[in-house]
Scaffold this motif. Structure first.
Motif, PDB file in Angstrom:
ATOM      1  N   ASP A  19      24.047  32.319  35.255  1.00  0.00           N
ATOM      2  CA  ASP A  19      23.800  31.347  36.325  1.00  0.00           C
ATOM      3  C   ASP A  19      25.156  31.021  36.936  1.00  0.00           C
ATOM      4  O   ASP A  19      25.873  30.147  36.461  1.00  0.00           O
ATOM      5  N   PRO A  20      25.568  31.744  37.983  1.00  0.00           N
ATOM      6  CA  PRO A  20      26.949  31.636  38.463  1.00  0.00           C
ATOM      7  C   PRO A  20      27.278  30.284  39.075  1.00  0.00           C
ATOM      8  O   PRO A  20      26.394  29.494  39.408  1.00  0.00           O
ATOM      9  N   ILE A  21      28.571  30.031  39.220  1.00  0.00           N
ATOM     10  CA  ILE A  21      29.057  28.764  39.771  1.00  0.00           C
ATOM     11  C   ILE A  21      28.568  28.575  41.202  1.00  0.00           C
ATOM     12  O   ILE A  21      28.051  27.515  41.560  1.00  0.00           O
ATOM     13  N   ILE A  22      28.750  29.593  42.019  1.00  0.00           N
ATOM     14  CA  ILE A  22      28.174  29.584  43.361  1.00  0.00           C
ATOM     15  C   ILE A  22      26.755  30.142  43.229  1.00  0.00           C
ATOM     16  O   ILE A  22      26.585  31.265  42.747  1.00  0.00           O
ATOM     17  N   PRO A  23      25.737  29.377  43.580  1.00  0.00           N
ATOM     18  CA  PRO A  23      24.365  29.787  43.288  1.00  0.00           C
ATOM     19  C   PRO A  23      24.069  31.225  43.689  1.00  0.00           C
ATOM     20  O   PRO A  23      24.506  31.699  44.749  1.00  0.00           O
ATOM     21  N   ALA A  24      23.364  31.937  42.819  1.00  0.00           N
ATOM     22  CA  ALA A  24      22.988  33.325  43.084  1.00  0.00           C
ATOM     23  C   ALA A  24      22.224  33.413  44.404  1.00  0.00           C
ATOM     24  O   ALA A  24      21.403  32.559  44.726  1.00  0.00           O
ATOM     25  N   GLY A  25      22.525  34.461  45.145  1.00  0.00           N
ATOM     26  CA  GLY A  25      21.878  34.657  46.434  1.00  0.00           C
ATOM     27  C   GLY A  25      22.657  34.092  47.606  1.00  0.00           C
ATOM     28  O   GLY A  25      22.283  34.311  48.766  1.00  0.00           O
ATOM     29  N   THR A  26      23.735  33.374  47.331  1.00  0.00           N
ATOM     30  CA  THR A  26      24.564  32.831  48.415  1.00  0.00           C
ATOM     31  C   THR A  26      25.137  33.975  49.251  1.00  0.00           C
ATOM     32  O   THR A  26      25.659  34.952  48.718  1.00  0.00           O
ATOM     33  N   LYS A  27      25.066  33.838  50.572  1.00  0.00           N
ATOM     34  CA  LYS A  27      25.610  34.860  51.467  1.00  0.00           C
ATOM     35  C   LYS A  27      26.970  34.435  51.985  1.00  0.00           C
ATOM     36  O   LYS A  27      27.239  33.253  52.180  1.00  0.00           O
ATOM     37  N   TYR A  28      27.827  35.415  52.211  1.00  0.00           N
ATOM     38  CA  TYR A  28      29.208  35.151  52.639  1.00  0.00           C
ATOM     39  C   TYR A  28      29.396  35.730  54.038  1.00  0.00           C
ATOM     40  O   TYR A  28      29.225  36.941  54.253  1.00  0.00           O
ATOM     41  N   ASP A  29      29.732  34.866  54.992  1.00  0.00           N
ATOM     42  CA  ASP A  29      29.772  35.304  56.385  1.00  0.00           C
ATOM     43  C   ASP A  29      31.189  35.489  56.919  1.00  0.00           C
ATOM     44  O   ASP A  29      31.388  35.622  58.117  1.00  0.00           O
ATOM     45  N   PHE A  30      32.186  35.496  56.035  1.00  0.00           N
ATOM     46  CA  PHE A  30      33.556  35.726  56.501  1.00  0.00           C
ATOM     47  C   PHE A  30      33.825  37.231  56.668  1.00  0.00           C
ATOM     48  O   PHE A  30      33.100  38.073  56.126  1.00  0.00           O
ATOM     49  N   LYS A  31      34.870  37.535  57.410  1.00  0.00           N
ATOM     50  CA  LYS A  31      35.274  38.927  57.616  1.00  0.00           C
ATOM     51  C   LYS A  31      36.187  39.327  56.465  1.00  0.00           C
ATOM     52  O   LYS A  31      37.308  38.854  56.342  1.00  0.00           O
ATOM     53  N   LYS A  32      35.689  40.208  55.617  1.00  0.00           N
ATOM     54  CA  LYS A  32      36.453  40.541  54.413  1.00  0.00           C
ATOM     55  C   LYS A  32      37.612  41.483  54.731  1.00  0.00           C
ATOM     56  O   LYS A  32      37.574  42.266  55.690  1.00  0.00           O
ATOM     57  N   ILE A  33      38.637  41.398  53.894  1.00  0.00           N
ATOM     58  CA  ILE A  33      39.788  42.291  53.987  1.00  0.00           C
ATOM     59  C   ILE A  33      39.427  43.615  53.318  1.00  0.00           C
ATOM     60  O   ILE A  33      38.677  43.646  52.338  1.00  0.00           O
ATOM     61  N   ALA A  71      50.462  55.348  41.986  1.00  0.00           N
ATOM     62  CA  ALA A  71      50.552  54.237  42.945  1.00  0.00           C
ATOM     63  C   ALA A  71      49.179  53.682  43.305  1.00  0.00           C
ATOM     64  O   ALA A  71      49.066  52.515  43.703  1.00  0.00           O
ATOM     65  N   GLU A  72      48.119  54.484  43.155  1.00  0.00           N
ATOM     66  CA  GLU A  72      46.775  53.990  43.437  1.00  0.00           C
ATOM     67  C   GLU A  72      46.337  52.910  42.446  1.00  0.00           C
ATOM     68  O   GLU A  72      45.385  52.177  42.698  1.00  0.00           O
ATOM     69  N   HIS A  73      47.010  52.856  41.306  1.00  0.00           N
ATOM     70  CA  HIS A  73      46.682  51.852  40.284  1.00  0.00           C
ATOM     71  C   HIS A  73      47.433  50.537  40.491  1.00  0.00           C
ATOM     72  O   HIS A  73      47.137  49.551  39.810  1.00  0.00           O
ATOM     73  N   ASP A  74      48.393  50.524  41.385  1.00  0.00           N
ATOM     74  CA  ASP A  74      49.139  49.285  41.659  1.00  0.00           C
ATOM     75  C   ASP A  74      48.241  48.257  42.338  1.00  0.00           C
ATOM     76  O   ASP A  74      47.296  48.606  43.060  1.00  0.00           O
ATOM     77  N   TRP A  75      48.564  46.997  42.120  1.00  0.00           N
ATOM     78  CA  TRP A  75      47.883  45.944  42.867  1.00  0.00           C
ATOM     79  C   TRP A  75      48.197  46.090  44.347  1.00  0.00           C
ATOM     80  O   TRP A  75      49.330  46.399  44.740  1.00  0.00           O
ATOM     81  N   SER A  76      47.211  45.829  45.159  1.00  0.00           N
ATOM     82  CA  SER A  76      47.430  45.765  46.603  1.00  0.00           C
ATOM     83  C   SER A  76      48.357  44.593  46.921  1.00  0.00           C
ATOM     84  O   SER A  76      48.389  43.589  46.194  1.00  0.00           O
ATOM     85  N   VAL A  77      49.106  44.702  47.999  1.00  0.00           N
ATOM     86  CA  VAL A  77      49.950  43.581  48.417  1.00  0.00           C
ATOM     87  C   VAL A  77      49.095  42.445  48.976  1.00  0.00           C
ATOM     88  O   VAL A  77      49.552  41.299  49.079  1.00  0.00           O
ATOM     89  N   GLU A  78      47.853  42.770  49.340  1.00  0.00           N
ATOM     90  CA  GLU A  78      46.950  41.760  49.893  1.00  0.00           C
ATOM     91  C   GLU A  78      46.400  40.858  48.790  1.00  0.00           C
ATOM     92  O   GLU A  78      46.226  41.283  47.636  1.00  0.00           O
ATOM     93  N   ARG A  79      46.131  39.622  49.150  1.00  0.00           N
ATOM     94  CA  ARG A  79      45.467  38.683  48.254  1.00  0.00           C
ATOM     95  C   ARG A  79      44.223  38.140  48.956  1.00  0.00           C
ATOM     96  O   ARG A  79      44.172  38.076  50.185  1.00  0.00           O
ATOM     97  N   ILE A  80      43.227  37.760  48.180  1.00  0.00           N
ATOM     98  CA  ILE A  80      42.049  37.153  48.791  1.00  0.00           C
ATOM     99  C   ILE A  80      42.489  35.878  49.489  1.00  0.00           C
ATOM    100  O   ILE A  80      43.137  35.019  48.875  1.00  0.00           O
ATOM    101  N   PRO A  81      42.201  35.712  50.765  1.00  0.00           N
ATOM    102  CA  PRO A  81      42.599  34.478  51.452  1.00  0.00           C
ATOM    103  C   PRO A  81      41.994  33.259  50.755  1.00  0.00           C
ATOM    104  O   PRO A  81      40.851  33.305  50.278  1.00  0.00           O
ATOM    105  N   ALA A  82      42.757  32.188  50.703  1.00  0.00           N
ATOM    106  CA  ALA A  82      42.272  30.977  50.036  1.00  0.00           C
ATOM    107  C   ALA A  82      40.935  30.515  50.613  1.00  0.00           C
ATOM    108  O   ALA A  82      40.065  30.021  49.886  1.00  0.00           O
TER     109      ALA A  82
END
Length: 830
Positions: free
Chosen positions: A248-262, A510-521
């Motif tokens: 039972d996740p913190i953000i209720p299951a089925g929640t939709k996300y309308d932001f433009k993902k990276i 190098a494909e195993h390195d972390w991306s320089v990008e971070r999830i925007p706050a």
């Protein structure tokens, strides 16, 4: 009576330390800081004028006290209540944090300094020659704890508000140290024969990183890699595959996300690297569980939100937290602070309340390295040889020559254990020859987040405060007196390909390195004012599979989060007391789920009298881990044996790991009986095929035999509280300074998530409104002095699941019968 008890305990401690120092050197005693070996300076320790006798304290707190702190700019008033909570009123922020530093040091100086020695790999410096302690120091140096603290401090210097608080707090601690005489030193200094040193901002940074290490460093990478190598992708897909429907996740299951993902990096063909000579450890690595929730006004009896928080940590004395109220023209906040750091971490003010639980996202990964030669000056990466950065770590050892350690840093981080340092790696469950990539090494300023939360007035302030927060990732829960409720799973999360870091990664690729990008706050999991009328977290999955970014493939098991949410869903007219009762809820939802199916099997079998009596006990049980009941003990033993019966033959091998509780539940309750039958068959008995019924029965029979062997026939000794026997240990593991033999309800997988040494470190419930009403308790006391009434006086209330009313003063002229002292602080000696 308290003073007499203290003197007796100190005599016992002196004998204890003598025994420790004179035990046979070839017999290991305890691990980590428990390996206290250096004997104290007994002549000074027993000195009748300055030894331990000087540390006994009367219960009565001075009604009037004048305190001189040279760097204060104006007068400060400190109002002390009957729980020894200081309420500091200053005319500016600088004086406020200076006074906080002074008062905190007055009650917790040794704890503050010892924990920073621990974090910075400096225990040998004060405790002397001991191999276990030296290796612990090496561990923290090689993990880059000092390096991480330096990074934090560099970031703090970019913000004026943060540095004002840090400098002022440091001045306050040092003002207290300056006026100390050796006879006044906390007892632990006398036991170990050393003196306090000057506080610095780096020490505060080390305190913050110690909390990051504790909460954001729990890795199964070696063991999961070994499972993949031994059993292949099909077993991983079946038993180690991430989110399950029962969650039972913190953000209720089925929640939709309308932001433009990276854009998310493409998953490479090779997702891991084969290991050799990397055993890992088969052990219980479950983290410490925490809970928080807010009910909205439509569900509360007050018509306004009510917030509850109880972070569960390893319990210790002196206590993890220190209660305080901080008031200046732009701030009036109350809550729990970390001794050694300015501001309030969990608390409330006139307008808002907030709390935290651990997210447990995957922000530490291991990269297997390829070296050019044994000099470790160059490593292979992305088809090229790259240079390492060498950091020399000098570990001072009391009475001995320094230990010189060399740590090599790659672009991913430090190589914690060299390829020839396998024993060191195995002792601490680190993979050898691997560089560590960890969010704790990234530049950060978590202090600023808490400074802003302390002064927050509304939802917008809350969102701004947490926007720059890095680590340890926390579920920040929030409410305000305008009726808003919210929760954010917050941190600086790397954007990864799915399951990146689930296994040991390839340091050459190098494909195993972390991306320089971070999830925007702004795209971190978040919800405000949901329709269901509450928000909550219990370290479970933050989101379901609709969330576009990868955070981790496993989180806390489903039990606590599901139980909390089912209670909150049906709750109406919630009050402070009903939320307090939920904090103390001790129902084990896994027991409730699987036992009916187990009963159907066992009822058909012929059982011995002892087994039948135990089964009857379980059938009459309400699934609650009540300390006075026998059934919880039977169930705990049985669940462990059942797990071992199902998975032990395949995964009970050193270096592997067990599947989660959800998987055991899924196999028992699932419609496909052949899946359980497959795992029920013991692979070590080639000439026999065990059935599901045999497995369930044999695990039960084994459990009862073990209980009888350990505790005798079923009776009082089987009671859950006696079997678990909780204890709050002293930081140095001194028995005389501990609180042993605590009987309390709860279990690791209940909302009241207690175990032998872990549990709710601070319970708080806040009803916001025109005048906030708040209640709280932690297992200990405000004083760090074992000779004080206030060392452990909160424990009985905490043990009974009670909360104390918190005295929140609007100004220094407020009247209350709880006020016991009014102290004056100034920068002039008058």
């Amino acid at each position: 009576m308290k003073i007499l008890r203290f003197i007796i305990l100190l005599l016992i401690t002196g004998i204890w330390l003598y025994i420790l120092d004179n035990r046979p050197k070839n017999i290991p005693f305890l691990s980590g800081v428990e390996a206290l070996q250096s004997a104290p300076a007994f002549g000074h320790f027993f000195n009748p004028f300055g030894g331990f006798w000087a540390n006994a304290e009367p219960k009565r707190v001075p009604k009037d006290l004048k305190i001189y702190a040279e760097k204060l700019k104006d007068k400060v008033e400190v109002i002390v209540d009957d729980r020894l909570v200081p309420h500091i009123f200053a005319k500016n922020d600088y004086d406020l944090y200076l006074a906080q530093g002074y008062i905190t040091a007055k009650y917790r100086l040794w704890q503050m300094e010892f924990q920073t020695h621990f974090a910075g790999g400096r225990l040998s410096e004060i405790m002397g020659k001991n191999e276990t302690i030296l290796q612990l120091d090496r561990k923290h140096r090689r993990l880059g704890m000092v390096y991480a603290a330096e990074k934090l401090l560099e970031e703090c210097k970019k913000d004026e508000e943060t540095m004002t608080s840090l400098k002022a707090y440091t001045e306050g601690v040092n003002a207290y140290i300056k006026q100390l005489q050796p006879k006044d030193y906390p007892i632990e200094y006398k036991l170990l024969g050393y003196e306090p040193e000057q506080w610095t901002p780096l020490k505060t940074a080390l305190m913050m990183k110690l909390m990051t290490l504790d909460l954001a460093f729990n890795t199964w990478d070696v063991e999961t890699t070994n499972v993949l190598q031994k059993y292949g992708k099909d077993v991983i897909k079946e038993l180690f595959n991430g989110f399950t429907p029962v969650q039972d996740p913190i953000i209720p299951a089925g929640t939709k996300y309308d932001f433009k993902k990276i854009a998310i990096p493409k998953t490479p063909k090779q997702i891991s690297i084969p290991l050799s000579n990397q055993e890992g450890k088969t052990e219980d690595k479950r983290g410490t569980g925490s809970n928080n929730w807010v009910v909205g006004g439509e569900k509360s009896i007050t018509g306004a939100p009510i917030l509850a928080n109880d972070p569960h940590l390893t319990l210790s004395l002196p206590s993890i937290w220190f209660e305080i109220q901080l008031s200046a023209p732009k701030i009036n906040v109350y809550g729990a602070t970390l001794p050694g750091a300015p501001g309030v971490v969990i608390g409330f003010n006139q307008d808002v309340a907030w709390g935290v639980t651990n997210v447990d996202s995957d922000v530490q990964d291991w990269y297997y390295m390829k070296w050019k030669d044994k000099s470790y000056t160059e490593y292979y990466h992305n088809k090229d040889w790259k240079k390492t950065t060498k950091r020399i770590e000098i570990i001072k050892i009391k009475g001995e020559n320094d230990w010189i350690d060399t740590v090599y840093y790659t672009h991913n981080g430090p190589v914690v254990a060299n390829e020839n340092d396998v024993k060191f790696a195995q002792n601490f469950n680190f993979p050898a020859n691997c560089a560590l990539k960890w969010a704790g090494h990234e530049p950060s300023n978590e202090l600023l987040t808490f400074m802003k939360l302390n002064k927050a007035r509304n939802y917008e302030d809350y969102r701004k405060a947490i926007a720059t927060y890095v680590a340890p990732a926390q579920n920040f829960i929030f409410c305000d007196n305008l009726g808003n409720i919210a929760i954010t799973s917050n941190g600086k999360f790397p954007i990864k390909w799915k399951e990146q870091g689930k296994y040991i990664l390839d340091g050459t690729n190098a494909e195993h390195d972390w991306s320089v990008e971070r999830i925007p706050a702004s795209q971190n999991p978040h919800i405000k004012n949901p329709e269901r009328g509450f928000v909550s977290s219990a370290n479970q999955f933050p989101v379901d599979t609709l969330y576009p970014y990868y955070l981790h493939w496993e989180f806390a098991t489903y039990q606590r989060g599901k139980r909390i949410n089912e209670k909150l869903t049906t709750m109406t007219k919630a009050s402070v007391d009903s939320l307090r009762m939920l904090q103390n809820d001790d129902l084990n939802i896994m027991a409730r789920d699987i036992l009916p199916k187990i009963f159907k099997v066992l009822e058909k079998e012929k059982l011995e009298l002892d087994e039948q009596n135990a089964l009857t006990e379980l059938k009459n049980w309400n699934f609650c881990f009540d300390a006075s009941k026998i059934a919880p003990t039977i169930y705990e033993k049985y669940e462990n044996n059942l797990k071992n019966a199902v998975f032990g033959d395949e995964f009970g091998i050193k270096g592997l790991r067990f599947p989660s509780d959800e998987k055991l539940r899924e196999l028992i309750l699932g419609g496909d009986s052949s899946r359980l039958a497959k795992w029920a068959d013991n692979i070590n008995t080639k000439d026999k095929k065990e059935t599901t019924t045999e497995m369930i029965l044999l695990a039960f029979q084994k459990s009862i035999k073990e209980l009888i062997k350990e505790y005798g026939k079923k009776g009082e000794k089987w009671m859950w509280g006696k079997v678990r026997n909780s204890e709050i240990r002293h930081l140095m593991r001194l028995p005389a300074f501990a609180v042993p033999n605590l009987t309390s309800n709860g279990c690791f997988d209940c909302p009241n998530a207690t175990s032998q040494y872990k549990g709710p470190s601070w319970r708080m419930v806040v009803a916001v409104g025109k005048t906030p009403k708040a209640y709280g308790i932690y297992p200990g006391g405000q004083s760090g002095n074992a000779g004080s009434h206030y060392y452990s006086n909160f424990v009985p209330q905490w043990q009974n699941g009670e909360l104390a009313e918190l005295l929140f003063l609007r100004n220094s002229t407020d009247k209350s019968s709880k006020i016991t002292g009014k102290w004056k602080m100034s920068g002039r000696s008058n």
